[in-house]
Enzyme design. Structure first.
Site, short mmCIF file in Angstrom:
data_model
loop_
_atom_site.label_atom_id
_atom_site.label_comp_id
_atom_site.label_asym_id
_atom_site.label_seq_id
_atom_site.Cartn_x
_atom_site.Cartn_y
_atom_site.Cartn_z
N HIS A 268 0.84 -1.18 0.00
CA HIS A 268 0.00 0.00 0.00
C HIS A 268 0.87 1.23 0.00
CE1 HIS A 268 -3.33 -2.43 0.14
NE2 HIS A 268 -4.18 -1.54 0.58
N LYS B 269 -14.12 4.98 5.98
CA LYS B 269 -14.34 6.15 5.14
C LYS B 269 -15.83 6.32 4.84
CE LYS B 269 -13.65 6.58 0.72
NZ LYS B 269 -13.32 6.20 -0.54
#
EC number: 4.1.1.31
Length: 960
Positions: A165, A593
């Site tokens: 990532h 999120k």
């Protein structure tokens, strides 16, 4: 002017404990660095750096915004070259502060081990997962028998999945220099050091600090997936390869200390490693089938090379002649069939005499490893190889067989202590890493499979798969799976996307099956998503199909996951296919999120409980795969606490966890870190299984259910429904500029246009971390707790009780408290003042009022007067870092202003930093600015901005 060194001592007046050397380490590194800065760039720049630090320290003392303005006027007067030097200096000083911390933590651990004394440490007893202490606690306090512990341990698996990532914002060139600085610092403070050694170490320390400072911190090109994979694999080379057998030996010792006189069998799968680097295609168009093939061959070549580099040590060790008849016969057979010298070997190149039977057998293993490595190398370079496959190792069994023969023979001849030496370590490595070093997971979005299916059904003229109902899809997929006929031939019309999915599956069919782990479907919602992948694997002739793992991320998907998995288990064909084992992945970043941290954490908790229930009903052993990020906003936090706060029965001896970007460096960057990471995962997994945490009381559940709804509403009302939120977010943070950092190979958006939904979770968190406002972590908590207490005052004591008695709730609150300790609304206000249009100022003020209110409620529930009062070490470390970060924040905010507002005029003072070479002294600013000739901004601004981003990321220690 007081030196930074003196300031440091003022800032942190008291030692936290006797063995606290942090300020000393920090001051030493800074002194050395500032001297180097002065030598390289002159006294004026050193004074400027000290002045900035002083203004920041004054601001940190009283949080007076005027001090930030004073700091701003110093910083905006610097020309392009100077501001790059200042940004680089502060970023560098923060990296040094982090290194001082790591050395201090290691030092305290060592002292603690020697004293074996009390643990008034930042990781108080509950979090310290030393394997030996865990065993003793299980026996002494929880009444488990040593045999039960041994049995549970032998059958448990922790699979650590390395993902690339894009959050590792430090270049590898610098990571290596940092490692050497750490080593010098640790040795300088050793007890038995001679004056000469000390002088040489000090010189080495200065050399490494200067080398790191003189290295360009900025990646000038984005890394390719192959680069990411090589970076990830370098940790195997440097720490993990040797760390695993060393760790397993420690487990053997700990077992002996509780009375078990057996070793952990070498084929017990305690630790496994997997990787997503080069296999994760979700939203990353740069991961092509070609890349996947390259990455697998590269990993096989590296594995063979690592074994090959150790086999000669083993040949030296096993010089015995006593052996079993079976081994003797094998050695004689090999001896007579090979009659040539091998001049390309350094040791044992002559024909090995038959009275050294173990060496004869290992000699043959060495030849095969050599061929295995060379064949992978040739396949990688040319796509073909002249080495026949049968001269190499193609399966783990082939490789293990001769080694097991040697092991058994030594034990049978009374040489067990020898067998349990290097040979046992080698066997454990073979069993842990296999021939492929790590198993590669493949990850793909469910829509891409739907597109392929749609193309197939349209081609067969039976309708559009996309338009079918879930029932019809399942019916058709199952009838095809039960049949034998091929679905499509080479005449299937293919778009680029469809060809990509099918070519990936062809790579899976072509390479050895032990290269691969799971096939993960992101954004999975229904059973047909899983069945479609099963059918595609069969169609592309994948001989040993990969296990298919649905990934549930969004809040609604998490809530629907148990029902979807139950439907899947009720299909007979599927139930037979999985052989009683299923893996399900849950995503922490996107759920956070989508709904905010509180609701996401609770939804993840409940989804796991329900999934385990479903699996139990159908008699399936479920493994949960946790996709956690490094930051709290994306589910990060201390490993052992995170595991021990999972719901009862959800770990059950098997656990998969992603280890991402910057977390890889924090967990495996050094030998002692690697050792500690393996201990923590193993100990916490064992403890969770043998001593599960309590289940929450019904009234706690009811309260959380109720307030989670309030938290989600509050979060979404701001992030998704506030009409100008996206505009505010883009103005108040460096989100738009984030893409320039070249951190990862993956684009930062799923779709180029669009609002928050399309933004990846990582830049979303990264941007808020930069301004020290951390909005995604805390937004919603205040509204939820405020609502509960307003509704009924008694709820406050219920929440306090939950905090004190329920590990899950406590961990959730503690992590938010830690983020508040790192946050600073005054800094966020500076960004607003400089960058946000005036009519949006009240909105920012409202958010900052929310921040303060939420902070107060969190402290109330935790029963703390001040932030982190239970953790003096962490508090001290954050205070030491704050003044550096503040300078970088101010520099970032003003640089963004200069980039975004062409009419913003600043009065520059004359250039002050001198370059060492006088001949270039008439154009020194140009030297630094030339590193980035293609920038579309005014000279030097882009580099200054990126350096501040990297520096703040280093200071916050949880980037994305």
């Amino acid at each position: 002017m007081a030196s930074i060194d003196a300031q440091l001592r003022l800032l942190v007046p008291a030692k936290v404990s006797e063995d606290d050397k942090l300020v000393e380490y920090d001051a030493l590194l800074l002194d050395r660095f500032l001297d180097i800065l002065q030598d390289l760039h002159g006294e004026d720049i050193r004074e400027t750096v000290q002045e900035c630090y002083e203004r920041s320290a004054e601001y940190e003392g009283k949080h007076d915004p005027k001090k930030l303005d004073e700091l701003g006027s110093v910083l905006t007067s610097l020309d392009a070259g100077d501001s790059i030097v200042v940004a680089k200096s502060f970023s560098h000083m923060l990296n040094l502060a982090n290194l001082a911390e790591e050395v201090q933590i290691a030092y305290r651990r060592r002292i603690k081990k020697l004293k074996k004394g009390d643990l008034s440490d930042e990781n108080s007893a509950t979090t310290e997962s030393d394997i030996e202490e865990t065993f003793k606690r299980l026996v002494a306090e929880l009444g488990k028998s040593p045999e039960e512990i041994f049995d549970a341990l032998k059958n448990q698996t922790v699979d650590l999945v390395f993902t690339a990532h894009p959050t590792q914002s430090v270049r590898r060139s610098l990571l290596q220099k940092h490692g050497r600085i750490r080593n010098c610092l640790a040795q300088l403070y050793a007890k038995d050091i001679t004056p000469d050694d000390k002088q040489e170490l000090d010189e080495a320390l200065q050399r490494e600090i200067q080398a790191a400072f003189r290295t360009d911190e900025i990646r000038r090109t984005p890394p390719t997936p192959q680069d990411e994979m090589r970076a990830g694999m370098s940790y195997f080379h440097e720490t993990i390869w040797k760390g695993v057998p060393k760790f397993l030996r420690r487990v053997d010792t700990a077992l002996k200390n509780i009375g078990i006189n057996e070793r952990v069998p070498y084929n017990a799968p305690l630790i496994q490693f997997s990787s997503w680097m080069g296999g994760d295609r979700d939203g990353n168009p740069r991961v092509t089938p070609e890349v996947t093939r390259d990455v697998c061959l590269l990993a096989r070549m590296m594995a063979a090379n690592l074994y090959f580099s150790q086999i000669e040590d083993l040949m030296f060790e096993l010089s015995m002649w006593r052996c079993t008849d079976e081994l003797r016969a094998r050695a004689d057979e090999l001896h007579s069939s090979s009659r040539r010298d091998a001049k390309h070997y350094i040791e044992f190149w002559k024909h090995i005499p038959p009275n050294e039977p173990y060496r004869v057998i290992l000699g043959d293993v060495r030849d095969k490893l050599y061929n295995t490595r060379e064949r992978s190398r040739q396949m990688l370079s040319h796509g073909v190889s002249d080495i026949p496959e049968d001269a190499t190792y193609t399966s783990l069994e082939q490789f293990l067989e001769p080694l097991e023969l040697c092991y058994g023979s030594l034990c049978a001849c009374g040489d067990r202590p020898i067998a349990d030496g290097t040979l046992l370590d080698f066997l454990r490595q073979v069993f842990t890493f296999g021939l492929s070093l790590v198993r590669l997971d493949i990850r793909q979005e469910s829509d891409r499979h739907t597109d392929v299916m749609d193309a197939i059904t349209q081609h067969l003229e039976i309708g559009s798969y996309k338009e079918w109902s879930e029932e019809k899809r399942q019916e058709w997929l199952l009838s095809e799976l039960s049949g034998k006929r091929p679905l499509f031939g080479s005449d299937l019309p293919q778009t680029e996307e469809i060809a990509d999915v099918l070519d990936t599956l062809h790579v899976l069919a072509e390479l050895p099956s032990d290269c691969f782990g799971a096939y993960i479907i992101s954004m999975a919602t229904s059973p047909s998503d899983v069945l479609a992948v099963e059918l595609l694997q069969r169609e592309c002739r994948v001989k040993q199909p990969l296990r298919v793992v649905p990934l549930f991320e969004k809040l609604a998907d998490l809530e629907a996951a148990p029902a979807a998995v139950a439907r899947l288990f009720s299909i007979d064909w599927y139930k037979n296919r999985i052989n009683g084992k299923q893996e399900v992945m849950i995503g922490y970043s996107d759920s956070g999120k989508d709904a905010g941290r509180l609701s996401a954490a609770w939804a993840l908790y409940k989804a796991q409980e329900e999934l385990v229930q479903v699996a139990k009903e159908y008699g399936v052993k479920l493994t949960m795969f946790h996709g956690r990020g490094g930051t709290v906003g994306r589910g990060g936090g201390p490993t052992h606490l995170a595991i021990l706060s999972q719901p009862p029965e959800t770990v059950n001896g098997s656990l998969r966890v992603t280890v991402q970007g910057e977390v890889i460096e924090q967990s495996f960057g050094e030998e002692h870190l690697c050792f500690r990471t393996l201990q923590r995962f193993t100990a916490a997994t064992l403890e969770h299984g043998m001593h599960p945490p309590i289940s929450p009381k019904p009234e706690w559940r009811a309260l959380l259910d109720e307030i989670a709804v309030v938290a989600t509403e509050k979060y979404r009302s701001i992030v998704f429904k506030e009409p100008r939120f996206v505009e505010y977010f883009r103005l108040a943070t460096p989100e738009l500029e984030y893409g320039r950092m070249n951190i990862g190979s993956r684009p930062s958006k799923r779709k180029p246009s669009g609002g928050i939904e399309s933004l990846r979770a990582i830049p979303w968190i990264f941007a808020w971390t930069q301004t020290r406002f951390h909005l995604p972590v805390w937004l919603g908590f205040g509204a939820a707790f405020g609502y509960a207490i307003q509704k009924d005052v008694k709820n406050l004591s219920v929440l306090q009780k939950m905090y004190n008695e329920w590990p899950f709730f406590r961990v959730t609150i503690d992590l938010v408290e830690m983020v508040f300790a790192k946050g600073d609304p005054g800094i966020a206000a500076l960004y607003d003042k400089l960058l946000v249009s005036e009519e949006l100022w009240p909105f920012g003020e409202r958010l900052r009022a929310d921040f303060e209110e939420t902070k107060g409620l969190i402290l109330k529930i935790a029963g703390h007067k001040d932030l982190l009062e239970g953790d003096p070490y962490l508090r001290q470390r954050l205070r030491l870092r704050d003044s550096y970060i503040t300078t970088l924040n101010a520099l970032q905010a003003y640089t963004l202003k200069r980039i975004r507002d062409p009419n913003y005029n600043v009065q520059l003072r004359p250039h002050i930093s001198k370059e060492y070479m006088d001949s270039t002294s008439n154009k020194p600013a140009a030297e630094l600015v030339k590193l980035n000739p293609s920038s579309e901004y005014a000279p030097g601004l882009e580099d200054t901005l990126i350096l501040t981003m990297k520096g703040i990321a280093a200071g916050m220690q949880n980037t994305g």
